[in-house]
Every structure is written in structure tokens, then in C-alpha cells.
Design an enzyme around this catalytic site. Structure first.
Site, PDB file in Angstrom:
ATOM      1  N   HIS A 243       0.845  -1.194   0.000  1.00 51.89           N
ATOM      2  CA  HIS A 243       0.000   0.000   0.000  1.00 51.89           C
ATOM      3  C   HIS A 243       0.878   1.241   0.000  1.00 51.89           C
ATOM      4  O   HIS A 243       2.109   1.160   0.129  1.00 51.89           O
ATOM      5  CB  HIS A 243      -0.977   0.009   1.184  1.00 51.89           C
ATOM      6  N   CYS A 266       3.233  -4.472   6.716  1.00 50.36           N
ATOM      7  CA  CYS A 266       2.922  -4.311   5.293  1.00 50.36           C
ATOM      8  C   CYS A 266       4.138  -3.769   4.554  1.00 50.36           C
ATOM      9  O   CYS A 266       5.132  -3.375   5.160  1.00 50.36           O
ATOM     10  CB  CYS A 266       1.743  -3.360   5.118  1.00 50.36           C
TER      11      CYS A 266
END
Length: 290
Positions: A243, A266
């Protein structure tokens, strides 16, 4: 003399009679055997004919299973094969084996993503309707890939080609935690060519990024995490995602750290690179994080 002659004639007649009876008996026995053989053959022919008629009737009465309105993982049949054929017309490379396996699930998910549908891998309703339409350029599977040619590219290509990483598409993503880099490849197993690369920020020591082999999963335009907005996410596994760096709810940059460990697990990317993966790397593409 007459009496002797008469006796001889009677003896000859008796001998002939017994001999004739014996011959007739043999003939009768052979005839009976032929009758029995013919009867058995007739019975066998009748039985085979009855069997053939039964099989023919069964085939005539056999009704073809109509296509199902809902198809999902684990289903098998001609209607699944039809869906696979339709996916391939949109540029996918799915085995048309009538088995709704992992390969087909990912292709359906990517198709749904490109059509703005719920990405669940289930063929029904709007997904089925869109699959029946003619393909258009804006929803085709294959984006244009520009191969990078330099010494570093050859080195990275050698690494991934020796690793034998599985991918259900023509694309592969390699994340090097030690380099804090993401490499994008186009091609096939053993023949991957580097087409893009950019910096990232992986998880910290307390919340490390998951390592191993995965496949690109669901995608979305953005999600919230506390006060932060993360844009253009692409699933790696579970809650592990690619992301963008962090923005506030007004679109201002909160944390743009890249090139070192900084996330909660992430893989953070610059906004344009998160969007690149979101737009160009199909669902089902292989991911290798090392």
C-alpha cells in the site's frame, strides 16, 4: 441248403439293421448338438440385442445438466469449462479442464477487479453477465510491459529464475527486505524479465513483514488505519498488504518513509508505485518476499 441260405439272409438283415440304427443314432446326436448350439447362439444374440437396446435407450433418455447460475471453487463440469473459455477470451491463460481450481479463482477475481465488481472469485450475477460480453481493451488482462536492460536487472533476474517461483499469471513480484526494494517481472517460470523496480518500507523488528511465497490477492482504492489513510492496497496474505505511504484524511502526507523498516508488517510504497501494482499486476501473480 435253402434253410442255410435263409438263415444267412436273416443275419445280414439283422447286421444291417443294427448298423443303420447306429448310424442314425450318430446322425441324430449330431443334429441335436447343432440344434442346441443354434439355440444357445440365438439366446446370446437376443441377450446382446436387449443389452444394446437398453444402452441406446439410456443414452437417449440422458439429459444434459444445464449450466449453473453460481459457480465457485471446487465445482467441476462443462459449465466451468465454458467460464474458463470466456476468461481466456479476456486475455487470461486458464487451463480449460472444467475444474474450478485456484488458477480459475484468481482469474475470476482479477476479472471482477477490472470490472469494478465484488472480488470474491465466485461466478454469478453481474460477474456472469460481464463474462458473456465481448472483451474490450480497458478490461483486458494484459498490460504493456517495458523490459529493463542493465547489469542489475540481469543479476536480479538470475536470482528469481533460479528460485523457481510459481505464478498463475505472466507477472511476478520480488521483495528484497535486505535492499528494501520491490522488483516487478514479466514472463514465465525460469524466464522472468525485470520491467520495474522501486523502493519500499517493510515491517520493523517488532512487526516484521511475512516472508515466503504468496499470490496477489484482493485489491482496493484505500483503507483507514487509525488516523491514517493508506491508498491503493494489494493483498499479499491476510492483513499483509502492499500500500501507499501514510496520508491524513485531508490528503496530506503523514509519513513518507521509504528505504528502511518502518511499517507494521505491510510493504509501504510511494503513491505512484502502489498504484502501479494496483493497476498492472493481476490477481494471482506470484509474490516472493525474501
Amino acid at each position: 441248403m435253402k434253410r442255410v441260405l435263409l438263415t444267412g439272409i436273416i443275419a445280414i438283415i439283422i447286421i444291417f439293421t443294427f448298423s443303420a440304427c447306429s448310424s442314425l443314432a450318430d446322425i441324430g446326436s449330431a443334429f441335436a448338438q447343432r440344434l442346441s448350439s443354434n439355440k444357445n447362439q440365438t439366446t446370446q444374440n437376443d441377450n446382446q440385442k436387449a443389452k444394446d437396446n437398453k444402452t441406446q435407450k439410456k443414452e437417449e433418455n440422458k439429459v444434459k445438466t444445464p449450466p449453473r447460475d453460481v459457480l465457485k471453487a471446487g465445482d467441476k463440469g462443462d459449465d466451468v469449462k465454458d467460464i474458463q473459455d470466456r476468461l481466456n477470451k479476456f486475455g487470461y491463460k486458464v487451463d480449460e479442464d472444467g475444474d474450478f481450481g485456484e488458477q480459475t479463482v484468481y482469474a475470476v477475481m482479477d476479472f471482477q477487479h477490472r470490472h469494478g465488481l465484488t472480488t470474491n472469485g465466485i461466478v454469478k450475477g453481474a460477474t456472469l453477465d460481464d463474462l458473456k460480453k465481448d472483451p474490450t481493451v480497458d478490461v483486458m488482462y494484459q498490460p504493456v510491459a517495458q523490459v529493463i536492460s542493465n547489469a542489475n536487472a540481469e543479476n536480479v533476474e538470475s536470482i528469481v529464475n533460479q528460485a523457481n517461483i510459481k505464478s498463475y499469471t505472466d507477472y511476478l513480484v520480488f521483495v528484497s527486505i535486505s535492499q528494501q526494494m520491490v522488483y516487478i517481472f514479466n514472463g514465465s517460470s525460469g524466464n522472468w524479465k525485470l520491467i520495474n523496480s522501486f523502493q519500499c518500507a517493510s515491517g520493523t523488528g517488532g512487526t516484521p513483514t511475512v516472508l515466503g511465497n504468496f499470490f496477489v490477492g484482493i485489491k482496493g482504492p484505500q483503507f483507514e488505519s487509525g488516523q491514517a489513510i493508506l491508498k491503493y492496497y494489494t493483498q499479499i496474505q491476510g492483513n499483509y498488504l502492499f500500500h501507499s505511504v501514510l496520508f491524513d484524511k485531508n490528503g496530506n502526507l503523514l509519513d513518507g518513509t521509504l528505504g528502511k523498516s518502518a511499517s507494521h508488517g505491510c510493504v509501504r510504497l510511494a503513491l505512484e508505485n502502489a498504484k502501479y501494482i494496483y493497476d498492472n499486476i493481476p490477481i494471482g501473480s506470484g509474490i516472493w518476499i525474501k
